[in-house]
Write an enzyme that holds these catalytic residues in place. Structure first.
Site, PDB file in Angstrom:
ATOM      1  N   ASP A   2       0.821  -1.221   0.000  1.00 43.00           N
ATOM      2  CA  ASP A   2       0.000   0.000   0.000  1.00 43.00           C
ATOM      3  C   ASP A   2       0.854   1.270   0.000  1.00 43.00           C
ATOM      4  O   ASP A   2       1.809   1.394   0.751  1.00 43.00           O
ATOM      5  CB  ASP A   2      -0.945   0.029   1.201  1.00 43.00           C
ATOM      6  CG  ASP A   2      -1.948   1.151   1.051  1.00 43.00           C
ATOM      7  OD1 ASP A   2      -2.708   1.138   0.084  1.00 43.00           O
ATOM      8  OD2 ASP A   2      -1.940   2.071   1.885  1.00 43.00           O
ATOM      9  N   ASP A  11      -8.562   3.863   5.912  1.00 40.91           N
ATOM     10  CA  ASP A  11      -7.269   4.309   5.365  1.00 40.91           C
ATOM     11  C   ASP A  11      -6.710   5.426   6.264  1.00 40.91           C
ATOM     12  O   ASP A  11      -6.205   6.444   5.777  1.00 40.91           O
ATOM     13  CB  ASP A  11      -7.399   4.781   3.910  1.00 40.91           C
ATOM     14  CG  ASP A  11      -6.031   4.935   3.240  1.00 40.91           C
ATOM     15  OD1 ASP A  11      -5.015   4.577   3.867  1.00 40.91           O
ATOM     16  OD2 ASP A  11      -5.988   5.421   2.102  1.00 40.91           O
TER      17      ASP A  11
HETATM   18  O1  DOR Z   1      -3.529   9.049   1.163  1.00 38.63           O
HETATM   19  C1  DOR Z   1      -2.896   8.025   1.366  1.00 38.63           C
HETATM   20  N1  DOR Z   1      -1.982   7.936   2.348  1.00 38.63           N
HETATM   21  N2  DOR Z   1      -3.138   6.977   0.593  1.00 38.63           N
HETATM   22  C2  DOR Z   1      -2.399   5.858   0.669  1.00 38.63           C
HETATM   23  O2  DOR Z   1      -2.696   4.929  -0.022  1.00 38.63           O
HETATM   24  C3  DOR Z   1      -1.230   5.780   1.584  1.00 38.63           C
HETATM   25  C4  DOR Z   1      -1.426   6.690   2.728  1.00 38.63           C
HETATM   26  C5  DOR Z   1      -0.222   6.880   3.604  1.00 38.63           C
HETATM   27  O3  DOR Z   1       0.493   5.909   3.913  1.00 38.63           O
HETATM   28  O4  DOR Z   1       0.017   8.015   4.021  1.00 38.63           O
HETATM   29 ZN    ZN Z   2      -3.419   2.908  -0.503  1.00 37.79          ZN
END
Ligand code: DOR
Ligand code: ZN
Length: 418
Positions: A157, A299
């Site tokens: 991710d 998230d």
């Molecule tokens: O906005 C995001 N932040 N999207 C992601 O997929 C990773 C995440 C992060 O790790 O800060």
């Molecule tokens: Zn992500």
């Protein structure tokens, strides 16, 4: 105290709401309804009575997409602060992404995480391991060793899985009891863009189409992370109609906001994928209602508070655990776009099924519980967060429906008089 009598609330179980009491004895659900009341009346050992009037009592929420940042980025979040935020949001289980330093890509790194969790977590923490070593997209992780050690999900991710490795990864993982989660972002198409104008929906759905083709060839179990556009929802619908082993998630911010809601400071609205149009939002909402999108995952991506007023250099990601339920309840349930059962199912039954956890409150299950007071209003401000991350698109808004009690195995991990 692991004995509780939660009375006069509405209990969510078997995807229904019942006006009934709930008794917890020694950290396990012991009885519901009149039986709970009569056992409570005849107990001679200590039981904590808790009025849940005006509240929903649910199995604790499960979040399959959380960034806790430890080890490596403790200025942004730690296991302690992140799990306190989880408890305050009603979450009793969180699955944590491996974009830490070092990334979780080995059995040794897993053991290190488990030690840290034992020392400081206040809710249950489950690991998501990297797909590639150091998340660099070149060498595959030892999936077999990690699944034997208890890992169920693999993801890089933040970084998408490149096409060269896709089939090898899926062939290996399809032979195991494990699931691939891909970060859907074609970096060539997304470029250096920061919002929807520069990060086109194609950067997400073309990669999803590529992944689903690989799923149909390998039959690998696949979970699509943070969907944001209508084309992605349609692709998941098609894949499910074909019977592919696919599940999908959407975040509270993509369900409750569009790019029209972006205001200063814009850093509060900067995340990947970006907020999209009203029709994209509507497709995601419909996806939850129909079950095409299985779960809501926050998230939760804390970055500390140092960058919150600085739009251009703001990092991608917003704090999400603490405002998830109130944002969804206020903006979608009170406006009758989704039912409260749609939200509760997406935070409990469905993620539990994907993760192999117990799905619902029932006699004998461990008392991972959240109690939410529906008519309680609170202003979202920087000071309220347990998380170190305060980049929130809801700052300055008054939201309703806040968790007031969170139990893990019957132990109080969050309690608040509201
Ligand atoms: O906005 C995001 N932040 N999207 C992601 O997929 C990773 C995440 C992060 O790790 O800060
Ligand atoms: Zn992500």
């Amino acid at each position: 105290m692991k004995n509780w009598f939660l009375h006069d609330g509405q209990v969510y179980r078997e995807n229904q709401l019942f006006n009934e009491d709930l008794l917890i004895i020694e950290g396990k659900v012991a009885a519901f309804g009149t039986q709970a009341r009569s056992i409570r009346a005849n107990t001679n050992y200590p039981v904590r009575d808790f009025s849940a009037e005006g509240c929903i009592i649910s199995r604790g929420f499960i979040d399959l997409h959380v960034h806790l940042r430890e080890p490596g980025y403790e200025t942004k979040e730690t296991i302690k602060t992140g799990t306190k935020a989880a408890a305050a949001g009603g979450f009793t289980s969180v699955f944590v992404m491996p974009n830490t330093l070092p990334p979780l890509d080995s059995v040794e790194a897993l053991a290190d995480l488990q030690k840290r969790v034992q020392q400081s977590a206040v809710v249950k923490v489950f690991p998501i391991a990297a797909l590639t070593m150091k998340r660099r997209g070149t060498h595959l992780v030892d999936y077999s060793a990690l699944t034997k050690a208890g890992v169920k999900f693999f993801s890089d991710d933040g970084e998408p899985l490149n096409s060269d490795l896709l089939y090898d990864v899926m062939e290996e993982i399809s032979a195991l009891d494990a699931i691939v989660i891909n970060h859907l972002e074609d970096k060539d198409l997304a470029g250096t863009g920061r919002f929807h104008q520069d990060i086109p929906a194609e950067s997400e759905y073309l990669m999803l189409a590529r992944d689903l083709k690989a799923v149909s060839r390998t039959n690998c179990s696949y979970h699509a992370a943070h969907l944001s556009c209508e084309q992605s929802v349609a692709l998941i619908a098609e894949a499910k109609a074909k019977g592919l082993p696919v599940t999908a998630e959407v975040t509270p911010h993509h369900l409750t906001l569009t790019y029209d809601n972006i205001k200063e400071p814009k850093g509060h609205f900067q995340m990947k994928p970006p907020l999209r149009s009203t029709s994209d939002q509507a497709a995601c909402i419909e996806g939850i209602k129909s079950g095409i999108i299985d779960i809501i995952a926050t998230d939760h991506a804390p970055h500390g508070d140092e960058k919150r007023h600085n739009d251009l250099s703001a990092p991608f990601g917003v704090t999400g655990l603490e405002t998830a339920f109130p944002a969804l309840y206020t903006k979608l349930v009170l406006t009758e776009r989704l039912s409260i059962k749609d939200i509760l199912r997406s935070f409990t039954v469905n993620p539990a099924k994907i993760a192999g956890e117990h799905p619902s409150l029932a006699v004998g299950v461990t008392a991972d519980i959240t109690v939410i007071k529906l008519d309680c209003n609170r202003l979202v401000n920087y000071e309220m967060f347990y998380s170190k991350g305060t980049n929130s698109p809801y700052i300055g808004e008054t939201l309703s429906g806040w968790p007031i009690l969170t139990l893990v195995d019957g132990e109080e991990r969050y309690g608040c008089q509201l």
